[in-house]
Motif scaffolding. Structure first.
Motif, PDB file in Angstrom:
ATOM      1  N   CYS A   1      -5.740   3.662  -5.320  1.00 47.67           N
ATOM      2  CA  CYS A   1      -4.738   2.769  -4.749  1.00 47.67           C
ATOM      3  C   CYS A   1      -5.458   1.610  -4.071  1.00 47.67           C
ATOM      4  O   CYS A   1      -6.351   1.825  -3.247  1.00 47.67           O
ATOM      5  CB  CYS A   1      -3.884   3.500  -3.722  1.00 47.67           C
ATOM      6  SG  CYS A   1      -3.057   4.969  -4.355  1.00 47.67           S
TER       7      CYS A   1
ATOM      8  N   ALA B   1       1.991   1.907  -3.392  1.00 36.57           N
ATOM      9  CA  ALA B   1       0.889   2.338  -4.255  1.00 36.57           C
ATOM     10  C   ALA B   1       0.628   3.830  -4.095  1.00 36.57           C
ATOM     11  O   ALA B   1       0.441   4.559  -5.080  1.00 36.57           O
ATOM     12  CB  ALA B   1      -0.374   1.536  -3.933  1.00 36.57           C
ATOM     13  N   VAL B   2       0.620   4.305  -2.850  1.00 42.75           N
ATOM     14  CA  VAL B   2       0.405   5.736  -2.608  1.00 42.75           C
ATOM     15  C   VAL B   2       1.569   6.546  -3.157  1.00 42.75           C
ATOM     16  O   VAL B   2       1.373   7.607  -3.772  1.00 42.75           O
ATOM     17  CB  VAL B   2       0.186   5.997  -1.106  1.00 42.75           C
ATOM     18  CG1 VAL B   2       0.137   7.494  -0.820  1.00 42.75           C
ATOM     19  CG2 VAL B   2      -1.096   5.328  -0.631  1.00 42.75           C
TER      20      VAL B   2
ATOM     21  N   ASP C   1      -7.456   6.481  -1.717  1.00 46.22           N
ATOM     22  CA  ASP C   1      -6.642   5.455  -1.072  1.00 46.22           C
ATOM     23  C   ASP C   1      -7.609   4.382  -0.589  1.00 46.22           C
ATOM     24  O   ASP C   1      -8.244   4.516   0.453  1.00 46.22           O
ATOM     25  CB  ASP C   1      -5.858   6.056   0.095  1.00 46.22           C
ATOM     26  CG  ASP C   1      -4.995   5.030   0.818  1.00 46.22           C
ATOM     27  OD1 ASP C   1      -5.204   3.817   0.620  1.00 46.22           O
ATOM     28  OD2 ASP C   1      -4.123   5.444   1.605  1.00 46.22           O
TER      29      ASP C   1
ATOM     30  N   VAL D   1      -2.016   0.497  -8.396  1.00 41.18           N
ATOM     31  CA  VAL D   1      -2.624   1.796  -8.676  1.00 41.18           C
ATOM     32  C   VAL D   1      -3.387   1.671  -9.984  1.00 41.18           C
ATOM     33  O   VAL D   1      -2.829   1.221 -10.988  1.00 41.18           O
ATOM     34  CB  VAL D   1      -1.579   2.917  -8.806  1.00 41.18           C
ATOM     35  CG1 VAL D   1      -2.273   4.262  -8.970  1.00 41.18           C
ATOM     36  CG2 VAL D   1      -0.650   2.940  -7.621  1.00 41.18           C
TER      37      VAL D   1
ATOM     38  N   HIS E   1      -1.688   6.809   5.176  1.00 41.52           N
ATOM     39  CA  HIS E   1      -1.414   6.485   3.773  1.00 41.52           C
ATOM     40  C   HIS E   1      -0.142   5.668   3.566  1.00 41.52           C
ATOM     41  O   HIS E   1       0.219   5.399   2.416  1.00 41.52           O
ATOM     42  CB  HIS E   1      -1.353   7.775   2.952  1.00 41.52           C
ATOM     43  CG  HIS E   1      -2.629   8.544   2.977  1.00 41.52           C
ATOM     44  ND1 HIS E   1      -3.764   8.144   2.300  1.00 41.52           N
ATOM     45  CD2 HIS E   1      -2.979   9.687   3.642  1.00 41.52           C
ATOM     46  CE1 HIS E   1      -4.744   8.996   2.525  1.00 41.52           C
ATOM     47  NE2 HIS E   1      -4.300   9.938   3.331  1.00 41.52           N
TER      48      HIS E   1
ATOM     49  N   ILE F   1      -6.699   1.178   0.046  1.00 41.05           N
ATOM     50  CA  ILE F   1      -5.926   0.053   0.552  1.00 41.05           C
ATOM     51  C   ILE F   1      -6.767  -0.749   1.551  1.00 41.05           C
ATOM     52  O   ILE F   1      -6.770  -1.978   1.543  1.00 41.05           O
ATOM     53  CB  ILE F   1      -4.621   0.530   1.215  1.00 41.05           C
ATOM     54  CG1 ILE F   1      -3.810   1.439   0.265  1.00 41.05           C
ATOM     55  CG2 ILE F   1      -3.785  -0.661   1.657  1.00 41.05           C
ATOM     56  CD1 ILE F   1      -3.452   0.804  -1.046  1.00 41.05           C
TER      57      ILE F   1
ATOM     58  N   GLY G   1       0.788  -1.216   0.000  1.00 38.43           N
ATOM     59  CA  GLY G   1       0.000   0.000   0.000  1.00 38.43           C
ATOM     60  C   GLY G   1       0.820   1.266   0.000  1.00 38.43           C
ATOM     61  O   GLY G   1       0.483   2.246  -0.676  1.00 38.43           O
TER      62      GLY G   1
ATOM     63  N   SER H   1       4.462   8.733   1.479  1.00 37.30           N
ATOM     64  CA  SER H   1       3.140   8.354   1.980  1.00 37.30           C
ATOM     65  C   SER H   1       2.975   8.745   3.443  1.00 37.30           C
ATOM     66  O   SER H   1       1.880   9.136   3.868  1.00 37.30           O
ATOM     67  CB  SER H   1       2.911   6.853   1.802  1.00 37.30           C
ATOM     68  OG  SER H   1       3.880   6.098   2.504  1.00 37.30           O
TER      69      SER H   1
ATOM     70  N   ALA I   1       1.127   6.782  -6.819  1.00 40.87           N
ATOM     71  CA  ALA I   1       0.052   7.713  -7.171  1.00 40.87           C
ATOM     72  C   ALA I   1       0.505   9.158  -7.035  1.00 40.87           C
ATOM     73  O   ALA I   1       0.158  10.014  -7.866  1.00 40.87           O
ATOM     74  CB  ALA I   1      -1.168   7.450  -6.280  1.00 40.87           C
TER      75      ALA I   1
END
Length: 440
Positions: A277, A116-117, A251, A292, A147, A253, A113, A153, A120
């Motif tokens: 995400c 992913a953030v 987000d 993402v 996040h 997640i 996660g 993040s 993004a």
């Protein structure tokens, strides 16, 4: 070293291991698991009402995912990422795009996660630059949202405790969430959503719209005790972002992969972001995996001229065959098993049981199979963290959930039975009775 029964199997010397959270008398040395139950090295059993941490959505013995990972392990455990990819990764991205809200057609696979953030954030800034808006680098997010744990993040995580790492990423700007307005101004959910959206637009204007790249929000804010976005709030954010050419990032997640009743919270709330995400339950806990998803506006700046997109730098294990095989099997199992329908029935019984357990000791927040409870102050010690006290009392009774500050959260596995639901609610009732001395 504590000497309670469930701790006797710990080694005497733990100096080489850096724990994820501080080691204490409640720390558990897990050894095995089946269904929704874990067993520690001393043989004590725990029922998991948090799906690990929103991850093991099918419990700990999901044969379709286990079989897929085993087969992939024997076939291709890793591929050279600088030279190509693998069939499982291609199939997984197709499956995710079909499951996602319409328009989120391109998928970047990552390991977790936080990544992913991070991806993004980079995509948002890069997209704005490629669209001729190079000055847009700021990213807005909620206070007390969470996040991730990487530097970027973590900078979006608006909690005072992250300042121990020093100044965060330049351009991270925090705004109040609706539930904070509700607490401070004592207004209802609809009004709190209106006030929060207005405040976000005012913040955006104060910062200068030409300096803001994106707004990142959790549709349900975990570290606020599962604070659910009020009706109309996310739609209003969509309008604000469109008006000011700011990219909207969800987000998901925690909220994704069936937790809110639909595959993603974007579909539950009827609002589609520019980037989304996803992670946690995406691999059912069998491999580190997240992704993402983004729309054509973002994909367009990554166009390779051959019907493909590319975005680097990436990570060594991103889109690796084992994680992709786990993700593909989990997504397929979720779809073929009609879990949205099954989850709706489980949510009905679980919500009723938690409502009875809480009684007058807290207010339940429920959306699909995501649960939070904002707890009443503890009798005789109103400043004590009620959430931590309840979580500890639950663990003493062999029940795992999360609790801190003035809240607890639960997220049962999709495979939880009626008998297990009753057992979870009974254990929670007993723990609340201990902490509160009965019903208030």
């Amino acid at each position: 070293m504590p000497t309670t029964d469930h701790r006797r199997a710990w080694p005497d010397d733990l100096s080489s291991y850096c724990f994820e959270v501080p080691f204490n008398q409640d720390s558990v040395l897990f050894e095995k698991a089946e269904g929704i139950r874990l067993t520690d090295t001393a043989g004590r059993s725990y029922i998991d009402s948090l799906s690990g941490v929103f991850v093991t959505c099918f419990g700990y013995s999901c044969e379709p995912v286990l079989d897929a990972v085993t087969q992939q392990l024997r076939t291709l455990p890793f591929n050279p990422p600088l030279h190509g990819t693998n069939p499982a990764a291609l199939a997984l991205t197709d499956a995710l795009a079909r499951l996602a809200p319409e328009g989120l057609d391109t998928v970047k696979l990552v390991n977790g996660g936080s990544e992913a953030v991070e991806a993004a954030m980079r995509l948002a800034r890069y997209t704005q630059r490629q669209l001729g808006r190079a000055g847009r680098y700021k990213i807005l997010s909620h206070y007390h949202g969470y996040h991730g744990s990487t530097f970027g993040s973590l900078s979006l995580t608006g909690r005072p405790d992250v300042t121990r790492f020093g100044p965060g990423l330049p351009g991270a700007v925090h705004v109040w969430s609706p539930d904070m307005f509700a607490d401070v101004h004592q207004v209802d959910a609809e009004e709190s959503g209106r006030l929060a959206a207005d405040a976000i637009e005012r913040t955006l204007l104060a910062e200068g719209p030409d300096s803001v790249a994106a707004l990142v929000v959790e549709p349900v804010i975990h570290l606020r005790g599962m604070a659910i976005a009020p009706d109309g709030y996310l739609a209003r954010l969509r309008e604000i972002c469109d008006r000011h050419d700011v990219l909207l990032v969800f987000d998901e997640i925690v909220t994704g992969f069936g937790r809110t009743g639909r595959p993603f919270a974007a579909q539950t709330f009827g609002v589609t972001p520019d980037l989304m995400c996803v992670g946690k339950g995406i691999s059912a806990g069998y491999a580190p995996l997240a992704a993402v998803l983004f729309n054509d506006k973002v994909a367009g700046v990554l166009d390779q001229g051959s019907g493909t997109t590319a975005f680097a730098p990436s990570h060594t294990y991103a889109a690796n065959p084992l994680a992709a095989a786990a993700g593909l099997a989990a997504v397929t199992h979720f779809t073929d098993g009609d879990f949205p329908t099954r989850n709706a029935a489980l949510a009905t019984s679980f919500t009723a049981g938690l409502t009875r357990a809480l009684a007058d000791r807290g207010d339940l927040r429920a959306l699909g199979l995501l649960y939070g409870a904002k707890l009443r102050p503890l009798p005789g010690d109103p400043d004590a963290p009620a959430g931590a006290a309840v979580a500890s009392a639950c663990q003493e009774r062999g029940l795992l959930l999360r609790g801190q500050d003035d809240w607890i959260t639960l997220a049962p596995a999709f495979t939880t039975t009626d008998a297990e639901t009753e057992e979870i609610c009974d254990k929670l009732t007993d723990a609340l009775d201990k902490v509160y001395g009965g019903r208030l």
